[in-house]
Scaffold this active site. Structure first.
Site, PDB file in Angstrom:
ATOM      1  CB  SER A 102      41.257  26.818  49.275  1.00 12.21           C
ATOM      2  OG  SER A 102      41.811  27.941  50.422  1.00 12.21           O
TER       3      SER A 102
ATOM      4  CG  MET B 152      47.499  33.425  54.661  1.00 18.01           C
ATOM      5  SD  MET B 152      46.020  34.232  54.241  1.00 18.01           S
ATOM      6  CE  MET B 152      45.277  33.217  53.844  1.00 18.01           C
TER       7      MET B 152
ATOM      8  CG  HIS C   1      45.479  24.875  48.804  1.00 17.78           C
ATOM      9  ND1 HIS C   1      46.624  25.149  47.534  1.00 17.78           N
ATOM     10  CD2 HIS C   1      45.628  26.627  48.752  1.00 17.78           C
ATOM     11  CE1 HIS C   1      47.305  26.552  47.769  1.00 17.78           C
ATOM     12  NE2 HIS C   1      46.353  27.022  48.519  1.00 17.78           N
TER      13      HIS C   1
ATOM     14  N   GLY D 251      38.011  34.708  48.793  1.00 21.58           N
ATOM     15  CA  GLY D 251      36.721  35.820  48.307  1.00 21.58           C
ATOM     16  C   GLY D 251      37.335  36.613  46.750  1.00 21.58           C
TER      17      GLY D 251
ATOM     18  CG  ASP E 201      45.138  29.777  45.628  1.00 24.26           C
ATOM     19  OD1 ASP E 201      44.420  29.847  45.535  1.00 24.26           O
ATOM     20  OD2 ASP E 201      46.564  29.310  46.885  1.00 24.26           O
TER      21      ASP E 201
ATOM     22  CG  HIS F  70      49.773  29.193  49.334  1.00 26.69           C
ATOM     23  ND1 HIS F  70      48.795  29.270  48.312  1.00 26.69           N
ATOM     24  CD2 HIS F  70      51.225  29.167  48.861  1.00 26.69           C
ATOM     25  CE1 HIS F  70      49.113  30.967  48.059  1.00 26.69           C
ATOM     26  NE2 HIS F  70      50.634  31.013  48.224  1.00 26.69           N
TER      27      HIS F  70
ATOM     28  CG  MET G 209      50.723  32.846  50.839  1.00 26.17           C
ATOM     29  SD  MET G 209      48.897  33.490  50.603  1.00 26.17           S
ATOM     30  CE  MET G 209      48.399  31.729  51.383  1.00 26.17           C
TER      31      MET G 209
ATOM     32  CG  ASP H   6      45.189  28.841  51.625  1.00 31.49           C
ATOM     33  OD1 ASP H   6      46.401  28.891  50.593  1.00 31.49           O
ATOM     34  OD2 ASP H   6      43.969  28.918  51.002  1.00 31.49           O
TER      35      ASP H   6
ATOM     36  CG  MET I  81      49.883  33.281  44.165  1.00 30.92           C
ATOM     37  SD  MET I  81      48.565  32.138  44.804  1.00 30.92           S
ATOM     38  CE  MET I  81      47.908  33.060  46.106  1.00 30.92           C
TER      39      MET I  81
ATOM     40  CG  PHE J  84      42.228  39.066  52.405  1.00 28.55           C
ATOM     41  CD1 PHE J  84      41.467  39.131  53.441  1.00 28.55           C
ATOM     42  CD2 PHE J  84      43.652  39.919  52.064  1.00 28.55           C
ATOM     43  CE1 PHE J  84      42.868  39.954  54.478  1.00 28.55           C
ATOM     44  CE2 PHE J  84      44.097  40.395  53.137  1.00 28.55           C
ATOM     45  CZ  PHE J  84      43.762  40.662  54.279  1.00 28.55           C
TER      46      PHE J  84
HETATM   47  C1  DX5 Z   1      45.042  33.150  48.787  1.00 30.57           C
HETATM   48  C2  DX5 Z   1      44.773  31.947  48.815  1.00 30.57           C
HETATM   49  C3  DX5 Z   1      43.287  31.222  48.060  1.00 30.57           C
HETATM   50  C4  DX5 Z   1      42.139  31.297  48.483  1.00 30.57           C
HETATM   51  C5  DX5 Z   1      41.202  30.848  47.664  1.00 30.57           C
HETATM   52  O1  DX5 Z   1      46.371  33.464  49.688  1.00 30.57           O
HETATM   53  O2  DX5 Z   1      46.009  31.274  48.580  1.00 30.57           O
HETATM   54  O3  DX5 Z   1      43.733  29.680  48.585  1.00 30.57           O
HETATM   55  O4  DX5 Z   1      41.881  31.351  49.996  1.00 30.57           O
HETATM   56  O5  DX5 Z   1      40.157  30.693  47.720  1.00 30.57           O
HETATM   57  P1  DX5 Z   1      38.952  31.333  46.749  1.00 30.57           P
HETATM   58  O6  DX5 Z   1      39.216  30.412  45.935  1.00 30.57           O
HETATM   59  O7  DX5 Z   1      38.082  32.231  47.269  1.00 30.57           O
HETATM   60  O8  DX5 Z   1      39.927  32.462  46.114  1.00 30.57           O
HETATM   61 ZN    ZN Z   2      46.337  29.221  48.332  1.00 36.27          ZN
END
Ligand code: DX5
Ligand code: ZN
Length: 222
Positions: free
Chosen positions: A8, A37, A33, A145, A175, A66, A68, A35, A137, A143
């Site tokens: 990611s 948002m 990947h 971490g 994920d 992805h 969101m 992300d 998910m 976020f």
């Molecule tokens: C969360 C994201 C993930 C996330 C994965 O909204 O979709 O892709 O950043 O990061 P870690 O592996 O740190 O959970």
């Molecule tokens: Zn993601």
């Protein structure tokens, strides 16, 4: 190794994205990947199709977007133009999920659907034949971490059984919160594509982390 690792990019140092992408490609990574948002579907904001199109010149690997975002159908053409290979929308964000999935496939891109930890997987049953990927998910999106919510992996087992029973060929992706300690639980449940962010991109350790994950996957697959 059959299970795919999808790093990611969100967890990588944005000042070195081009370099980080080359590094993970050197380690055999084939799927990145992304992300996306919007500050509405999730409280956080990341990047749009512009930076994605710029990153495209650094690699031919699969770009897995992805989304969101609310009303993801509005953004599909822009991400197709940015040359992503797959687009995953959230079921919770789609009023007409089947129509949105059709729209993605019509544009020659793989279609995925993501479900939040609290969303029942069974609601996807009618659209499974129209999917290239299901994203379970294991954290609430927004976020990197966060800690994985492992009971959610029950949904992966359900999807795996459905795939076998009905001879479907969507890929099962998970994920959120994957690390070297809990990866075995994801693999045992039947995850085929593992998104890994904060446990993979770490300054000076990214290559070693990938190698460690690859070793764990190979040991599991035997
Ligand atoms: C969360 C994201 C993930 C996330 C994965 O909204 O979709 O892709 O950043 O990061 P870690 O592996 O740190 O959970
Ligand atoms: Zn993601």
């Amino acid at each position: 190794m059959e299970t795919i690792i999808a790093p990611s990019l969100l967890a990588a140092d944005a000042g070195f994205w081009g370099q980080e992408i080359r590094e993970v490609a050197d380690e055999g990574i084939v799927c990145l990947h992304l992300d996306i948002m919007d500050g509405r579907f999730v409280p956080n904001l990341t990047f749009g199709p512009g930076p994605v199109a710029m990153l495209r010149k650094y690699t031919d690997m699969e770009f897995d977007a992805h989304l969101m975002v609310v009303e993801p159908e509005r953004l599909i053409p822009a991400f197709v133009a940015a040359k992503v290979d797959s687009i995953t929308v959230h079921s919770e964000a789609c009023l007409h999920l089947h129509r949105t999935l059709e729209m993605i496939r019509e544009q020659g891109v793989k279609a995925g659907v993501a479900i939040n930890p609290a969303t029942p997987v069974e609601l996807l049953e009618p659209v499974l034949p129209f999917l290239d990927r299901v994203l379970v998910m294991t954290v609430n999106p927004g976020f990197g971490g966060q800690k994985a919510i492992l009971p959610v992996l029950k949904k992966v087992r359900w999807l795996k059984a459905k795939k076998q029973e009905e001879d479907l060929d969507f890929q099962i992706q998970a994920d959120g919160g994957v690390n070297q300690q809990n990866i075995g639980e994801f693999l045992a449940a039947g995850v085929e594509n593992l998104v890994i962010g904060s446990a993979l991109f770490q300054p000076g350790k990214t290559r070693d982390n990938i190698k460690a994950f690859q070793r764990l996957i190979s040991a599991f697959e035997g």
